[in-house]
Scaffold this motif. Structure first.
Motif, PDB file in Angstrom:
ATOM      1  N   THR A 127      45.430  34.258  40.398  1.00 13.86           N
ATOM      2  CA  THR A 127      44.733  33.875  39.171  1.00 13.86           C
ATOM      3  C   THR A 127      45.717  33.599  38.039  1.00 13.86           C
ATOM      4  OG1 THR A 127      42.816  35.214  39.815  1.00 13.86           O
ATOM      5  CG2 THR A 127      42.986  34.579  37.498  1.00 13.86           C
ATOM      6  N   GLY A 128      46.730  34.427  37.899  1.00 16.23           N
ATOM      7  CA  GLY A 128      47.710  34.249  36.828  1.00 16.23           C
ATOM      8  C   GLY A 128      48.462  32.933  36.933  1.00 16.23           C
ATOM      9  N   PHE A 129      48.726  32.494  38.167  1.00 16.58           N
ATOM     10  CA  PHE A 129      49.397  31.204  38.369  1.00 16.58           C
ATOM     11  C   PHE A 129      48.568  30.077  37.773  1.00 16.58           C
ATOM     12  CE2 PHE A 129      49.411  27.384  41.067  1.00 16.58           C
ATOM     13  CZ  PHE A 129      50.726  26.959  40.901  1.00 16.58           C
ATOM     14  N   TYR A 130      47.278  30.079  38.074  1.00 16.44           N
ATOM     15  CA  TYR A 130      46.420  29.008  37.564  1.00 16.44           C
ATOM     16  C   TYR A 130      46.217  29.121  36.059  1.00 16.44           C
ATOM     17  CZ  TYR A 130      45.356  27.732  42.384  1.00 16.44           C
ATOM     18  OH  TYR A 130      45.453  27.299  43.683  1.00 16.44           O
ATOM     19  N   GLN A 131      46.116  30.331  35.546  1.00 19.37           N
ATOM     20  CA  GLN A 131      45.981  30.494  34.103  1.00 19.37           C
ATOM     21  C   GLN A 131      47.197  29.944  33.371  1.00 19.37           C
ATOM     22  OE1 GLN A 131      45.213  34.744  33.981  1.00 19.37           O
ATOM     23  NE2 GLN A 131      43.012  34.429  33.685  1.00 19.37           N
TER      24      GLN A 131
END
Length: 395
Positions: free
Chosen positions: A371-375
Motif C-alpha cells: 500500500t505504501g508503494f502506491y501511496q
C-alpha cells in the motif's frame, strides 16, 4: 562533436538508466541506438541550423509560456515515447528551457532522474530575482520547484526534482539571487574537472550540457570566460559515461533488460514470474487472457525483459471509462531497481494518452504491505465493497 553541435547553444542527454549513456557527439550507446530529437528553437524563435528537412512551425499567442507549451508538449511526448521504447533520448536545442520538456517526458515514462547540469550560468533566477526577466535564466529554478513562470511546468506535469539530487557544474556567472538560492539550498556545486564516476550517484541520471560551460568555444550566444576547455568538458562526460557502464555491468543482465510491450510468446515467462512473486492466478488461462488483452489493449501490457527472461510486469486495461492496473510484479532478485515504479508511470502515460482520467487497482489483504508503494505514487485508498461472479464458459 560536429561543428553544428558546437554552434548550438545547449545539448541535453536524457537516459533511462543510471548515468548518461552517451559519449560526447556519439550516436550509439552500449545497448543500442539512441533517439536523436531536434528542437530547433531558442525559446520560441526558430533556429535554422538545428532544423531538419521540415521548417519549424512557430507558435502564436500573446504569452510566452503559452507559446512554449505548444512547443514543449509534443517534445515531452516524443521523449516519453523514446524512453519507453528503450532508446535513450538525446535532445538538441538552442536554449536551456527545453530541459523542462525533456524532464517532463522522462517522468511520464516512469523515470525520475537526478541531474548533472553543466552550464556557465546558474539558470536559478526566478521572476522575482532575475535582473533581466529572461526566461532562459530560470529553468533550473523551475525544475527544483522554486518558480513556475506562466505555469508552464504545471501544464507539462513536471514534478520538482529534489535539490539534493542536483549537481551544478562549471557555473561561474551567477546573479545575486542565484547565489542566495545556492547558499540557502542543497544543490551541490562542482567544477567540471571534479565530475567523477561517483557524481552520478545511484538511479537514473539526466545530463544537461550548455556549451557555454566551455570557455574556449566561439560563436555562443552567452559566452562566459574562465571556464574549462571544450576537451575538458568532453573528458568529464566520458567519466560520467564510464560510471554508467560500470553500473550497467552491475545492474543489467547480459543481454540487457529493456522495457517493452508484452508478446503472446511471453505467456509462459509471465506465469513463471507471477508464481515466483506469489500472485494468485490460473496459469491455464494466461495465454488466452494475454491474447485477448493484446488484441484489445495493445501497449498496456508491459514487461521488463531480456531475450531470456521476464523480470517485471504491469498488466493494464482500459474500458473507455476507467483504467485498471493489475499484476504488477518484480522478480525478487531484481527488486530495488525501480522497475515497478517505471512500469506504473509508463502505463499511466499510455492510459492518459488513450483518454483515461482515472486508474484503479485492487490489493489482496495478504499483500497489504505494498500500500505504501502506491501511496508514494499518488494513489489513495477508497472504501468500497468488491464483488465478483465467475461466468460459465468465460476466460
Amino acid at each position: 562533436m560536429t561543428r553544428r553541435l558546437r554552434r548550438s547553444a545547449s545539448r541535453h542527454l536524457g537516459s533511462e538508466g543510471a548515468g548518461a549513456v552517451l559519449g560526447c557527439g556519439g550516436r550509439r550507446w552500449q545497448n543500442g541506438p539512441v533517439a536523436l530529437i531536434r528542437h530547433p528553437f531558442h525559446l520560441d524563435d526558430p533556429i535554422a541550423a538545428l532544423a531538419g528537412p521540415a521548417a519549424p512551425v512557430v507558435p502564436t499567442g500573446d504569452a510566452l509560456a503559452g507559446r512554449l507549451y505548444h512547443l514543449f508538449e509534443p517534445l515531452a511526448s516524443r521523449v516519453a515515447g523514446a524512453t519507453g521504447g528503450g532508446a535513450p533520448p538525446v535532445v538538441l536545442s538552442a536554449d536551456c528551457t527545453t530541459a523542462l520538456a525533456v524532464l517532463a517526458g522522462l517522468q511520464r515514462a516512469g523515470v525520475d532522474p537526478g541531474i548533472v547540469w553543466l552550464d556557465a550560468h546558474g539558470d536559478l533566477n526566478t521572476p522575482e530575482t532575475s535582473p533581466s526577466g529572461y526566461a532562459g535564466g530560470m529553468p533550473l529554478a523551475t525544475i527544483t520547484g522554486h518558480a513556475d513562470p506562466g505555469g508552464l511546468a504545471g501544464r507539462l506535469g513536471l514534478r520538482p526534482v529534489p535539490e539534493e539530487r542536483v549537481v551544478l557544474a562549471g557555473a561561474r556567472d551567477l546573479d545575486p539571487g542565484e547565489e542566495a538560492l545556492l547558499a540557502a539550498g542543497r544543490i551541490e556545486r562542482r567544477g567540471v574537472a571534479d565530475l567523477t564516476a561517483a557524481t552520478a550517484g545511484p538511479g537514473p541520471l539526466y545530463v544537461h550540457v550548455d556549451l557555454d560551460v566551455a570557455g574556449d568555444l566561439p560563436g555562443l550566444r552567452y559566452p562566459s570566460a574562465g571556464g574549462p576547455s571544450f576537451a575538458g568538458v568532453v573528458a568529464a562526460l566520458d567519466r560520467l559515461l564510464a560510471a554508467a557502464r560500470l553500473r550497467r555491468a552491475g545492474w543489467v543482465d547480459d543481454p540487457p533488460l529493456l522495457v517493452r510491450r508484452a508478446r503472446l510468446s511471453d505467456a509462459g515467462a509471465l506465469s513463471e514470474l507471477w508464481r515466483e512473486c506469489g500472485l494468485k492466478f490460473d496459469a491455464a488461462v494466461v495465454p488466452a487472457e494475454l491474447a485477448s488483452c493484446l488484441d484489445r489493449d495493445d501497449g498496456l501490457v508491459l514487461v521488463v525483459a531480456s531475450e531470456e527472461r521476464v523480470v517485471a510486469s504491469a498488466w493494464g486495461t482500459y474500458d473507455g471509462r476507467r483504467g485498471w492496473l493489475q499484476r504488477l510484479a518484480t522478480a525478487p532478485d531484481q527488486r530495488g531497481r525501480g522497475f515497478a515504479r517505471r512500469l506504473v508511470r509508463l502505463l499511466e502515460h499510455r492510459l492518459a494518452r488513450a483518454g483515461c482520467r482515472k486508474v484503479n487497482l485492487l490489493i489482496e489483504p495478504s499483500n497489504a504491505d505494498v500500500t505504501g508503494f502506491y501511496q508514494a505514487l499518488g494513489y489513495a485508498r477508497d472504501d468500497l465493497l468488491f464483488m465478483e461472479r465467475h461466468l460459465p464458459g468465460g476466460v
